[in-house]
Design an enzyme around this catalytic site. Structure first.
Site, PDB file in Angstrom:
ATOM      1  N   SER A  36       0.854  -1.188   0.000  1.00  0.00           N
ATOM      2  CA  SER A  36       0.000   0.000   0.000  1.00  0.00           C
ATOM      3  C   SER A  36       0.884   1.230   0.000  1.00  0.00           C
ATOM      4  O   SER A  36       2.023   1.190   0.485  1.00  0.00           O
ATOM      5  CB  SER A  36      -0.872  -0.001   1.260  1.00  0.00           C
ATOM      6  OG  SER A  36      -1.368   1.296   1.519  1.00  0.00           O
TER       7      SER A  36
ATOM      8  N   TYR B   3      -1.278  -0.887  10.452  1.00  0.00           N
ATOM      9  CA  TYR B   3      -1.493  -1.250   9.040  1.00  0.00           C
ATOM     10  C   TYR B   3      -0.301  -0.785   8.203  1.00  0.00           C
ATOM     11  O   TYR B   3       0.237  -1.546   7.391  1.00  0.00           O
ATOM     12  CB  TYR B   3      -2.793  -0.602   8.536  1.00  0.00           C
ATOM     13  CG  TYR B   3      -3.104  -0.877   7.089  1.00  0.00           C
ATOM     14  CD1 TYR B   3      -3.740  -2.052   6.699  1.00  0.00           C
ATOM     15  CD2 TYR B   3      -2.766   0.049   6.093  1.00  0.00           C
ATOM     16  CE1 TYR B   3      -4.033  -2.306   5.362  1.00  0.00           C
ATOM     17  CE2 TYR B   3      -3.056  -0.195   4.751  1.00  0.00           C
ATOM     18  CZ  TYR B   3      -3.696  -1.372   4.395  1.00  0.00           C
ATOM     19  OH  TYR B   3      -3.987  -1.616   3.061  1.00  0.00           O
TER      20      TYR B   3
END
Ligand SMILES: NC(=O)c1ccc[n+]([C@@H]2O[C@H](COP(=O)([O-])OP(=O)(O)OC[C@H]3O[C@@H](n4cnc5c(N)ncnc54)[C@H](OP(=O)(O)O)[C@@H]3O)[C@@H](O)[C@H]2O)c1
Length: 178
Positions: A158, A171
């Site tokens: 990401s 995350y």
């Protein structure tokens, strides 16, 4: 003699990108990006196996894929469980005759909170879903990938693993790990 290279008309995009004869495991293929990856690989001719935690959804997807002519098998696996990860790879090995060309570590989860509010359970859930599962599945798949003579592993990272984005520090740490 022309200045441009001749175009080989027998080399169509489809034949050049064919995955015929290859096998793939995509984790989390019932929704989102994983679902799209399953369809794309199958469209190019790969035989695909996918998993998620929801058996009913897996069977619904399988039914739709069969209607589209895609070769996809499914099994339930919670990738946060080491024993279920082992079972998944045993299943894949038996389906694909011990050979895997592509492992897509797609499953990912998140809980967005300020860092000071994260609990140990949040840390454990996000780390085991995003990082530990991908690490362990890659280890477990290694003999199968090697046996195929052309093995690849893909990790769904990401932008938050590269630059600061306000989506949660745990995350982001998992996504920076691969
Ligand atoms: N969407 C984005 O904008 C975006 C951006 C950057 C990176 N990513 C990354 O891309 C990947 C896919 O994201 P997505 O948005 O497509 O996810 P999603 O729509 O939430 O789908 C996740 C898939 O994984 C399955 N799954 C979740 N937890 C699981 C578990 N513990 N065990 C087995 N299966 C599990 C889900 O099914 P069940 O819940 O039924 O098990 C579902 O099939 C993730 O790694 C994510 O971090 C996404």
């Amino acid at each position: 003699m022309g200045s441009h290279a001749e175009v080989d008309s027998s080399s169509t995009t489809e034949s050049r990108w064919s995955l015929e004869g290859t096998t793939a495991l995509v984790t989390g293929g019932t929704k989102g990006i994983g679902h799209a990856i399953v369809e794309e690989l199958a469209r190019f001719g790969a035989v695909v196996h996918t998993c998620s935690r929801n058996e009913a959804e897996l069977n619904e997807c399988k039914h739709e894929w069969e209607k589209k002519g895609f070769r996809v098998t499914v099994s339930v696996c919670d990738v946060t469980s080491p024993s279920e990860r082992q079972k998944l790879i045993t299943t894949v090995s038996s389906l694909f005759d011990g050979k895997l060309n592509i492992l897509i570590n797609n499953v990912g989860t998140n809980k967005m909170k300020p860092t000071t509010e994260y609990k140990a359970e949040d840390f454990s859930l996000i780390m085991s879903t995003n990082f530990e599962s991908a690490y362990h599945l890659s280890q477990l798949s290694h003999p199968l990938l090697k046996a195929s003579s052309a093995g690849s592993i893909v990790f769904l990272s990401s932008v938050s693993g590269v630059v600061s984005v306000n989506v949660g520090s745990i995350y982001s740490a998992t996504k920076a790990s691969y």
